[in-house]
Scaffold this motif. Sequence first.
Motif, PDB file in Angstrom:
ATOM      1  N   PRO A   1       0.813  -1.234   0.000  1.00 40.79           N
ATOM      2  CA  PRO A   1       0.000   0.000   0.000  1.00 40.79           C
ATOM      3  C   PRO A   1       0.839   1.274   0.000  1.00 40.79           C
ATOM      4  N   VAL A   2       1.995   1.275   0.680  1.00 40.70           N
ATOM      5  CA  VAL A   2       2.813   2.478   0.733  1.00 40.70           C
ATOM      6  C   VAL A   2       3.385   2.796  -0.651  1.00 40.70           C
ATOM      7  N   PHE A   3       3.931   1.765  -1.300  1.00 46.40           N
ATOM      8  CA  PHE A   3       4.450   1.963  -2.659  1.00 46.40           C
ATOM      9  C   PHE A   3       3.347   2.449  -3.593  1.00 46.40           C
ATOM     10  N   ALA A   4       2.175   1.820  -3.517  1.00 47.37           N
ATOM     11  CA  ALA A   4       1.070   2.203  -4.403  1.00 47.37           C
ATOM     12  C   ALA A   4       0.622   3.636  -4.123  1.00 47.37           C
ATOM     13  N   ALA A   5       0.522   4.007  -2.849  1.00 44.54           N
ATOM     14  CA  ALA A   5       0.069   5.357  -2.503  1.00 44.54           C
ATOM     15  C   ALA A   5       1.043   6.418  -3.017  1.00 44.54           C
ATOM     16  N   MET A   6       2.342   6.165  -2.833  1.00 39.92           N
ATOM     17  CA  MET A   6       3.327   7.138  -3.297  1.00 39.92           C
ATOM     18  C   MET A   6       3.325   7.240  -4.817  1.00 39.92           C
ATOM     19  N   THR A   7       3.202   6.105  -5.489  1.00 35.01           N
ATOM     20  CA  THR A   7       3.176   6.122  -6.955  1.00 35.01           C
ATOM     21  C   THR A   7       1.950   6.850  -7.477  1.00 35.01           C
ATOM     22  N   VAL A   8       0.787   6.532  -6.911  1.00 30.71           N
ATOM     23  CA  VAL A   8      -0.458   7.180  -7.340  1.00 30.71           C
ATOM     24  C   VAL A   8      -0.396   8.683  -7.070  1.00 30.71           C
ATOM     25  N   ALA A   9       0.137   9.072  -5.902  1.00 28.57           N
ATOM     26  CA  ALA A   9       0.224  10.496  -5.578  1.00 28.57           C
ATOM     27  C   ALA A   9       1.146  11.225  -6.552  1.00 28.57           C
ATOM     28  N   THR A  10       2.285  10.610  -6.875  1.00 28.81           N
ATOM     29  CA  THR A  10       3.217  11.242  -7.821  1.00 28.81           C
ATOM     30  C   THR A  10       2.578  11.390  -9.193  1.00 28.81           C
ATOM     31  N   LEU A  11       1.927  10.335  -9.654  1.00 30.00           N
ATOM     32  CA  LEU A  11       1.255  10.417 -10.953  1.00 30.00           C
ATOM     33  C   LEU A  11       0.112  11.422 -10.921  1.00 30.00           C
TER      34      LEU A  11
ATOM     35  N   GLY B   1      -4.758   9.057 -12.313  1.00 31.89           N
ATOM     36  CA  GLY B   1      -5.593   9.979 -13.081  1.00 31.89           C
ATOM     37  C   GLY B   1      -6.881  10.324 -12.361  1.00 31.89           C
ATOM     38  N   MET B   2      -7.477   9.342 -11.663  1.00 26.31           N
ATOM     39  CA  MET B   2      -8.684   9.628 -10.888  1.00 26.31           C
ATOM     40  C   MET B   2      -8.372  10.617  -9.770  1.00 26.31           C
ATOM     41  N   ALA B   3      -7.240  10.399  -9.101  1.00 25.29           N
ATOM     42  CA  ALA B   3      -6.838  11.345  -8.060  1.00 25.29           C
ATOM     43  C   ALA B   3      -6.453  12.696  -8.660  1.00 25.29           C
ATOM     44  N   ALA B   4      -6.012  12.682  -9.922  1.00 20.33           N
ATOM     45  CA  ALA B   4      -5.580  13.931 -10.561  1.00 20.33           C
ATOM     46  C   ALA B   4      -6.732  14.897 -10.776  1.00 20.33           C
ATOM     47  N   MET B   5      -7.969  14.422 -10.827  1.00 23.48           N
ATOM     48  CA  MET B   5      -9.100  15.338 -11.016  1.00 23.48           C
ATOM     49  C   MET B   5      -9.184  16.332  -9.869  1.00 23.48           C
ATOM     50  N   GLY B   6      -8.841  15.890  -8.657  1.00 25.82           N
ATOM     51  CA  GLY B   6      -8.787  16.836  -7.548  1.00 25.82           C
ATOM     52  C   GLY B   6      -7.673  17.847  -7.740  1.00 25.82           C
TER      53      GLY B   6
ATOM     54  N   LEU C   1     -11.944  13.750 -20.025  1.00 23.18           N
ATOM     55  CA  LEU C   1     -11.540  12.781 -21.048  1.00 23.18           C
ATOM     56  C   LEU C   1     -10.050  12.901 -21.346  1.00 23.18           C
ATOM     57  N   PHE C   2      -9.544  14.122 -21.384  1.00 26.41           N
ATOM     58  CA  PHE C   2      -8.108  14.315 -21.597  1.00 26.41           C
ATOM     59  C   PHE C   2      -7.314  13.676 -20.454  1.00 26.41           C
ATOM     60  N   THR C   3      -7.779  13.856 -19.231  1.00 20.68           N
ATOM     61  CA  THR C   3      -7.085  13.285 -18.076  1.00 20.68           C
ATOM     62  C   THR C   3      -7.078  11.765 -18.149  1.00 20.68           C
ATOM     63  N   LEU C   4      -8.217  11.166 -18.514  1.00 21.14           N
ATOM     64  CA  LEU C   4      -8.290   9.715 -18.631  1.00 21.14           C
ATOM     65  C   LEU C   4      -7.349   9.204 -19.713  1.00 21.14           C
ATOM     66  N   GLY C   5      -7.387   9.834 -20.893  1.00 23.90           N
ATOM     67  CA  GLY C   5      -6.494   9.399 -21.965  1.00 23.90           C
ATOM     68  C   GLY C   5      -5.034   9.574 -21.607  1.00 23.90           C
ATOM     69  N   LEU C   6      -4.720  10.685 -20.948  1.00 22.51           N
ATOM     70  CA  LEU C   6      -3.340  10.912 -20.536  1.00 22.51           C
ATOM     71  C   LEU C   6      -2.894   9.879 -19.512  1.00 22.51           C
ATOM     72  N   SER C   7      -3.806   9.456 -18.634  1.00 21.15           N
ATOM     73  CA  SER C   7      -3.462   8.448 -17.628  1.00 21.15           C
ATOM     74  C   SER C   7      -3.077   7.131 -18.288  1.00 21.15           C
ATOM     75  N   VAL C   8      -3.830   6.726 -19.305  1.00 21.11           N
ATOM     76  CA  VAL C   8      -3.516   5.477 -19.998  1.00 21.11           C
ATOM     77  C   VAL C   8      -2.167   5.579 -20.700  1.00 21.11           C
TER      78      VAL C   8
END
Length: 907
Positions: free
Chosen positions: A109-119, A441-446, A477-484
């Motif tokens: 979970p720590v690795f995933a949280a840091m990675t998701v936050a950075t992205l 990307g989902m977190a990036a909307m905030g 939609l741009f955020t979703l495509g960019l995430s992929v």
Amino acid sequence: MNRFASRWHRLAIRAYPRAFRDRLGDDLQDTFLRRVAAARARNVLRGAFALATGLLDTCASGLAERSADRRERIHNATHSSSPPRSLLMTWESIVSDVQLALRHIRKSPVFAAMTVATLAVGIGANSAIFSAVYAALLKPLPYAGADRLVALWSDQTKIGDSNYPMSPANYDAFKRETTTLSQVEGMYSFLVNLQIPNGDSSETIQVSTVTPGMFRMLGRQASLGRGLQEGDAQSVVLSHAYWLRRFGGDRSVVGQPLPRVGGTPLTIVGVMPEDFIFPYRSMLGPSGFSRAQSADAWRLLTPATETRMVDATGQPNRTIHFFSVIGRLKDGEPLGRAVAELKTIADRRAQALPESNTGYGVTVRPLLDQTVGKIRPALILLTTGVGVLLLLTCINIANVLLARASGQRRDQAVRAALGASRTRLLQQALVESVVLSVLGGMAAMGVVAIGSSALLAIAPADLPRVTEARVSLPIALFTLGLSVVVGLLTGLLPAISSARAKPEDGLRDSKRNTASARQRLVRSSLVVAEVTLATFLTIGAGLLLRSFTAVLSVDPGFATDHVLTFQVSVPARYADARARIEFYEELRTKLAALPGVTSIGGSTRMPLGSTQVSTQLSVEGRSVRPTDLPEVQMRRSVHDFFGTMRIPVLEGRVFSDADRTVGEPIAVVNAALAAKVFPNESPVGRRVQMGPNPTADGWLRIIGVVGSVRHSSLEETPQPEIYISHLQGPPIGPFMAMRTTGDPALLASGLRATLKEMGIDPPSNVRTMDELRSESVGERRFVLWLVGAFGVVALMLAGVGVYGVISLVVAERTGEVGVRLALGATPGQVWSMLVAQAATLGALGVAIGAGAAFVLTPLAAAMLFGVSPADPLTFVGVSALLLAIAIAAGALPARRAMRVDPATALR
């Protein structure tokens, strides 16, 4: 039984009495019938059981066949060297890989949280900037058929201004003679201040004055009431924002009067829709009387409401230029043909009317380009910067995933030993990376919501359309495509590394967390790329910072400190020139009584805060064709304007109160005019006249030369200027300035009270001169803040990347370090070895990044001022900073390596 026995039994039975034989027969028959019935029942049950069994057997057989077929397909997919493309990403395999990725996330979970936050930060920053780019460059203007609208300007070749306002006569000619434009309409090239009573005080609203067909050409109808029509001389249409602010959305305002200070009320005939913004600030030309982003209301522009539209003969005025013109291309007409036709009309008028039209061409550009063309380079620069930042984020995440893949070699080896192909392992790693990126990307909307709000907070108020940036469906939609895309980019190298791993190596070295030479090379290459991008981005930020400091260090030609500026409207009761002069005397007396005021002055054009007005200048004794007359800027000075603004007097003198009794008209010119018009002589004592047709009583004698002022912006070269005293031509709406001994902003309330006591309209555009100077560099500051922030984050990411790689090197080379120490190497030698590796990576990245910046930064030369794109100080300073960060990032893990116990390391 044989025949003899059978006969014997029949004879024996006959020996019994007949009654006995009858009862025995009946009993046997009953028994037979019961057994037949039982047999039939058993047969039915057997049939049903057999049927059910057959059905079950059939289903099981089908399932077995399908299972065998699936096993065969999976076997073929995992063992074939070139599997069919359709088997690479089947739905079943994708679902399975997503489930596996989620299990890995739950286990780490720590690795995933840091990675998701950075992205989330990287993707969110890109989406936030894209929201501004979408609002400014991609989103259509809020008009019907906006792609067919064009802006028309006079191309003033004498002063090199292609955005010069058009005269009413030229506007009328283009409107009458064009065949490629279906409609041509005009408006004031500035917004007009209108004083509206508001309780015991009043408020200033910004009014755009347009020709009757403007709203019809824009294709927008009023959401309440109607738009302006012919004959609406005393009517007004309100914007939706002002309608809500002033009237609270009251729908009954249509038909009601809108009172105004010092004039007859205007009738409200309509309210425009909420999304209607017109004109944008940039549609008014290079400068305007107001820096407001949009108008609060609209009035009609006709000869009945604006007498300057016609001359003394009643014909359209050819000498005054104040029209901003917009046209609509006919359906099917290309822009190029319209440009050619309008240039032909302009050339024809220049030949027919040389005195007024020589040197005036025509500029035609799409209305969207006119609106946002000035900020397009800045937005492209911001998009490039945030894109580089996202690449840095991707490289950092890819490096982390590579290290993680190195630690999961045993798992990959087990999968490969059980039959998983390289393609299957590649797919699993990519899917896991995409899952992490989509979560980011989902977190990036905030982050987008926060970033958009931050953009609105720091963006200048007059930056066109950027303030309309919002979180919307295109942004999502741009955020979703960019995430992929980011997921695929970050996971590609780790996936390839995992797919190439040999099962036997992973199982044999399952207790050792070591990386192959190829993996170490890949990680080092990523760090070099990271430092390269950080160097490139930081050099760009450094050049912008140097440009910003160069702009701020420019001498504007006047002192901005301790000065409060405002615009005042002379009441209508001061009708003639003598009355207006008395009004200015009373105003000076009243304002001078305010605490801390040391001097008062004014001008019809305030530096850095108002528009330019030019005229032609004739020199006595020179025979020059009207087409060759120099173009100069004209100002009217009020009281001690030069002393209040501290504009230096270079020669002669400036205006004084004694000039009231001077019979001869006088003027003051600036150094730029003296150098242009009188290059080899002193202008003091010479006589000049404004306009192409000198008259006997129109000559002005030059009494002095003052320093040149940078009027439009700090970055533009000062223009030739001529000043006239208010005692010989009192203006009706000048900008005033008060110099104080303290904070000028504290005088604003006293200023309003003084003007109210005098019974005149409240002042408008009340700002300190420092605020005006700050606003003039608002766009440059906005870009600098963002690119500078990107550069700081890039430095941090580069440092983290170097630190991570050297930390992995220390972890993987622990045994080697132990051997070296055991054989007599000193801790300092170990430290030097590891720091040298970090310095090598940093130096290589800095060299490549500086080279790329040297090649590409000239493309951004339009954003630079006072600094070369190859500025050596910036290049050397940024390179040294990046190299120092790389060495410092490598020194920390190297310090840990110095403390390794040789015995522990060898065990």
